[in-house]
Design a protein around this motif. Structure first.
Motif, PDB file in Angstrom:
ATOM      1  N   LYS A 168       0.832  -1.204   0.000  1.00 43.90           N
ATOM      2  CA  LYS A 168       0.000   0.000   0.000  1.00 43.90           C
ATOM      3  C   LYS A 168       0.865   1.252   0.000  1.00 43.90           C
ATOM      4  O   LYS A 168       0.575   2.224  -0.720  1.00 43.90           O
ATOM      5  CB  LYS A 168      -0.918  -0.006   1.220  1.00 43.90           C
ATOM      6  CG  LYS A 168      -1.880   1.165   1.278  1.00 43.90           C
ATOM      7  CD  LYS A 168      -2.803   1.048   2.486  1.00 43.90           C
ATOM      8  CE  LYS A 168      -3.774   2.220   2.530  1.00 43.90           C
ATOM      9  NZ  LYS A 168      -4.691   2.112   3.702  1.00 43.90           N
ATOM     10  N   MET A 169       1.953   1.257   0.780  1.00 39.48           N
ATOM     11  CA  MET A 169       2.852   2.409   0.814  1.00 39.48           C
ATOM     12  C   MET A 169       3.488   2.655  -0.545  1.00 39.48           C
ATOM     13  O   MET A 169       3.586   3.794  -1.013  1.00 39.48           O
ATOM     14  CB  MET A 169       3.954   2.177   1.865  1.00 39.48           C
ATOM     15  CG  MET A 169       3.483   2.263   3.293  1.00 39.48           C
ATOM     16  SD  MET A 169       4.731   1.612   4.457  1.00 39.48           S
ATOM     17  CE  MET A 169       6.141   2.670   4.088  1.00 39.48           C
ATOM     18  N   ILE A 170       3.896   1.567  -1.201  1.00 36.78           N
ATOM     19  CA  ILE A 170       4.570   1.721  -2.485  1.00 36.78           C
ATOM     20  C   ILE A 170       3.594   2.149  -3.573  1.00 36.78           C
ATOM     21  O   ILE A 170       3.906   3.006  -4.411  1.00 36.78           O
ATOM     22  CB  ILE A 170       5.293   0.413  -2.861  1.00 36.78           C
ATOM     23  CG1 ILE A 170       6.441   0.165  -1.871  1.00 36.78           C
ATOM     24  CG2 ILE A 170       5.822   0.469  -4.298  1.00 36.78           C
ATOM     25  CD1 ILE A 170       7.176  -1.125  -2.080  1.00 36.78           C
ATOM     26  N   GLU A 171       2.402   1.576  -3.574  1.00 32.46           N
ATOM     27  CA  GLU A 171       1.403   1.986  -4.569  1.00 32.46           C
ATOM     28  C   GLU A 171       1.051   3.458  -4.411  1.00 32.46           C
ATOM     29  O   GLU A 171       0.820   4.169  -5.390  1.00 32.46           O
ATOM     30  CB  GLU A 171       0.150   1.119  -4.448  1.00 32.46           C
ATOM     31  CG  GLU A 171       0.329  -0.322  -4.906  1.00 32.46           C
ATOM     32  CD  GLU A 171       0.764  -0.434  -6.358  1.00 32.46           C
ATOM     33  OE1 GLU A 171       0.349   0.407  -7.178  1.00 32.46           O
ATOM     34  OE2 GLU A 171       1.534  -1.354  -6.677  1.00 32.46           O
ATOM     35  N   ALA A 172       1.018   3.940  -3.161  1.00 34.21           N
ATOM     36  CA  ALA A 172       0.727   5.350  -2.918  1.00 34.21           C
ATOM     37  C   ALA A 172       1.841   6.250  -3.435  1.00 34.21           C
ATOM     38  O   ALA A 172       1.606   7.418  -3.766  1.00 34.21           O
ATOM     39  CB  ALA A 172       0.517   5.586  -1.423  1.00 34.21           C
ATOM     40  N   GLY A 217      11.442  19.081  -2.615  1.00 30.58           N
ATOM     41  CA  GLY A 217      11.981  18.224  -1.571  1.00 30.58           C
ATOM     42  C   GLY A 217      11.531  16.784  -1.643  1.00 30.58           C
ATOM     43  O   GLY A 217      11.738  16.017  -0.699  1.00 30.58           O
ATOM     44  N   LEU A 218      10.904  16.388  -2.766  1.00 29.22           N
ATOM     45  CA  LEU A 218      10.476  15.003  -2.942  1.00 29.22           C
ATOM     46  C   LEU A 218      11.593  14.202  -3.610  1.00 29.22           C
ATOM     47  O   LEU A 218      12.243  14.684  -4.547  1.00 29.22           O
ATOM     48  CB  LEU A 218       9.214  14.932  -3.795  1.00 29.22           C
ATOM     49  CG  LEU A 218       7.966  15.626  -3.248  1.00 29.22           C
ATOM     50  CD1 LEU A 218       6.830  15.519  -4.260  1.00 29.22           C
ATOM     51  CD2 LEU A 218       7.553  15.023  -1.917  1.00 29.22           C
ATOM     52  N   VAL A 219      11.783  12.984  -3.155  1.00 32.72           N
ATOM     53  CA  VAL A 219      12.763  12.081  -3.769  1.00 32.72           C
ATOM     54  C   VAL A 219      12.056  11.223  -4.810  1.00 32.72           C
ATOM     55  O   VAL A 219      10.995  10.648  -4.534  1.00 32.72           O
ATOM     56  CB  VAL A 219      13.423  11.178  -2.711  1.00 32.72           C
ATOM     57  CG1 VAL A 219      14.382  10.185  -3.375  1.00 32.72           C
ATOM     58  CG2 VAL A 219      14.168  12.019  -1.681  1.00 32.72           C
ATOM     59  N   HIS A 220      12.634  11.115  -6.000  1.00 32.29           N
ATOM     60  CA  HIS A 220      12.073  10.309  -7.079  1.00 32.29           C
ATOM     61  C   HIS A 220      13.020   9.148  -7.373  1.00 32.29           C
ATOM     62  O   HIS A 220      14.194   9.376  -7.667  1.00 32.29           O
ATOM     63  CB  HIS A 220      11.893  11.143  -8.353  1.00 32.29           C
ATOM     64  CG  HIS A 220      10.923  12.274  -8.216  1.00 32.29           C
ATOM     65  ND1 HIS A 220       9.710  12.306  -8.879  1.00 32.29           N
ATOM     66  CD2 HIS A 220      10.985  13.421  -7.488  1.00 32.29           C
ATOM     67  CE1 HIS A 220       9.071  13.417  -8.566  1.00 32.29           C
ATOM     68  NE2 HIS A 220       9.826  14.108  -7.725  1.00 32.29           N
ATOM     69  N   ILE A 221      12.519   7.923  -7.273  1.00 30.65           N
ATOM     70  CA  ILE A 221      13.294   6.764  -7.699  1.00 30.65           C
ATOM     71  C   ILE A 221      13.132   6.670  -9.211  1.00 30.65           C
ATOM     72  O   ILE A 221      12.038   6.417  -9.722  1.00 30.65           O
ATOM     73  CB  ILE A 221      12.806   5.471  -7.013  1.00 30.65           C
ATOM     74  CG1 ILE A 221      12.764   5.664  -5.493  1.00 30.65           C
ATOM     75  CG2 ILE A 221      13.710   4.301  -7.392  1.00 30.65           C
ATOM     76  CD1 ILE A 221      14.066   6.123  -4.874  1.00 30.65           C
ATOM     77  N   GLU A 296       6.226   6.834   4.375  1.00 33.42           N
ATOM     78  CA  GLU A 296       4.985   7.010   5.135  1.00 33.42           C
ATOM     79  C   GLU A 296       4.512   8.460   5.103  1.00 33.42           C
ATOM     80  O   GLU A 296       3.303   8.730   5.133  1.00 33.42           O
ATOM     81  CB  GLU A 296       5.188   6.552   6.576  1.00 33.42           C
ATOM     82  CG  GLU A 296       5.353   5.045   6.712  1.00 33.42           C
ATOM     83  CD  GLU A 296       5.486   4.605   8.159  1.00 33.42           C
ATOM     84  OE1 GLU A 296       4.673   3.783   8.596  1.00 33.42           O
ATOM     85  OE2 GLU A 296       6.401   5.106   8.842  1.00 33.42           O
ATOM     86  N   ARG A 297       5.435   9.391   5.030  1.00 30.27           N
ATOM     87  CA  ARG A 297       5.092  10.812   4.982  1.00 30.27           C
ATOM     88  C   ARG A 297       4.812  11.297   3.567  1.00 30.27           C
ATOM     89  O   ARG A 297       4.525  12.473   3.363  1.00 30.27           O
ATOM     90  CB  ARG A 297       6.234  11.633   5.598  1.00 30.27           C
ATOM     91  CG  ARG A 297       6.437  11.396   7.079  1.00 30.27           C
ATOM     92  CD  ARG A 297       7.759  11.966   7.556  1.00 30.27           C
ATOM     93  NE  ARG A 297       7.872  13.393   7.249  1.00 30.27           N
ATOM     94  CZ  ARG A 297       9.024  14.072   7.274  1.00 30.27           C
ATOM     95  NH1 ARG A 297      10.151  13.435   7.569  1.00 30.27           N
ATOM     96  NH2 ARG A 297       9.049  15.350   6.990  1.00 30.27           N
TER      97      ARG A 297
END
Length: 351
Positions: A168-172, A217-221, A296-297
């Motif tokens: 669920k965390m990853i899909e979000a 400030g967001l990290v993108h894989i 989570e954030r």
């Protein structure tokens, strides 16, 4: 329909167990790759589709469909919906889906539908057509493991107790790959490397994760370029290509096992790259916990689907005897540097 047109052609049509190989000579279809079409002597026609372009399915209509490896489709739910909406010919339109089960929400909903008929099978059910050495090796390596239950037994394996990440965390966190929507402006991009201690088929993978920090400030894989079985110079060249491809600012190499060797082999592949060694002073779980908290954030984004990386994230609990999660280690180094490390010194970005 398959994940890509190459998969449809190479596996579903021309593969050893594909439609051409399985058809009797008298009723074998004619394959026209340029027209994405198979034509049978009785007049039946099959059209080939790629899940990379879900909108191809808007408009055409069919009596039946075969969908292969639906669990790896990037936009699986959207593709499936478009496919089903076009099955409107004949008295009993239907679709056959063949896949290794993965715990995707839409796939679990599909399996629970009353109109879905489930047929489960294991690798051993096909032993007559597989090399005995292959069976011995995969049983030795994966029997009793989570990966073995999924890949060999065909079982749906859901969350692992104690894992820091959930599906669920990853899909979000998932958004489209680069080029799929509005491009963010990255202030910093890194390539993180978790090098293997050896090479060959039985060696650990070389974790190579590329990540960027945007203006918000967001990290993108951005990419999972991990590999397995390569010699040091070969995986170093893979790192160098990723560094150039993404115009990265720095390569981060875990030096706990390889020490100065990691930098030396990377310098052989690309003498001019910017490199910094990182060394683990805490256990894997302790290093990963702050990164999981960022997920989570809502501060991390996955630019696409990274199946093997995400499987490691959702299955590693730090229990004794677990296989070292090479991709996850590289991810933790990358995200930690971008979001948890100190502000980097002023530098020039190559455009």
């Amino acid at each position: 329909m398959g994940d890509s047109f190459a998969d449809v052609r190479d596996v579903m049509v021309e593969g050893e167990s594909g439609l051409l190989a399985c058809s009797p000579k008298a009723t074998r279809p004619v394959f026209e790759p340029s027209r994405r079409r198979l034509s049978w002597p009785n007049g039946a026609v099959a059209t080939l589709y790629s899940a990379n372009d879900p909108d191809q399915l808007r408009g055409p209509q069919h009596h039946a469909a075969w969908a292969d490896e639906i669990a790896k489709w990037y936009e699986g739910e959207r593709c499936w919906s478009n496919l089903v909406l076009g099955l409107r010919l004949g008295s009993a339109p239907r679709v056959m889906a063949t896949t290794t089960p993965r715990p995707l929400r839409w796939l679990k909903r599909l399996m629970a539908e009353p109109s879905t008929a489930m047929v489960m099978g294991s690798t051993l059910d096909n032993r007559a057509h597989l090399a005995p050495q292959f069976l011995d090796e995969v049983n030795r390596l994966y029997a009793g493991t989570r990966l073995g239950a999924q890949e060999l037994d065909g079982r749906m394996i859901d969350e692992v107790a104690g894992a820091l990440w959930t599906r669920k965390m990853i899909e979000a966190a998932r958004i489209g790959p680069l080029g799929h929507d509005r491009e963010p402006v990255f202030t910093r991009i890194v390539v993180a490397v978790d090098p293997p201690a050896s090479h060959g088929e039985k060696a650990d993978a070389c974790g190579i994760i590329i990540a960027g920090l945007d203006e918000d400030g967001l990290v993108h894989i951005l990419e999972d370029a991990s590999c397995q079985g390569l010699r040091p110079l070969q995986w170093a060249e893979r790192v160098a290509r990723a560094y150039e491809r993404h115009a990265a600012d720095r390569v981060l190499g875990e030096a706990n096992n390889g020490g100065d060797m990691v930098e030396a082999v990377l310098r052989q592949a690309a003498p001019g790259l910017s490199y910094r060694a990182v060394r683990a002073s805490r256990g894997k779980i302790a290093r990963a916990e702050p990164v999981a908290a960022l997920y989570e954030r809502g501060l991390v984004r996955h630019r696409g689907c990274f199946a093997e990386l995400e499987d490691e994230m959702c299955s590693y609990s730090g229990a004794a005897g677990e296989h070292s999660p090479d991709r996850l280690d590289a991810l933790v180094w990358a995200v930690s540097d971008l979001a948890l490390g100190r502000m980097s010194a002023p530098h020039l970005r190559r455009l």
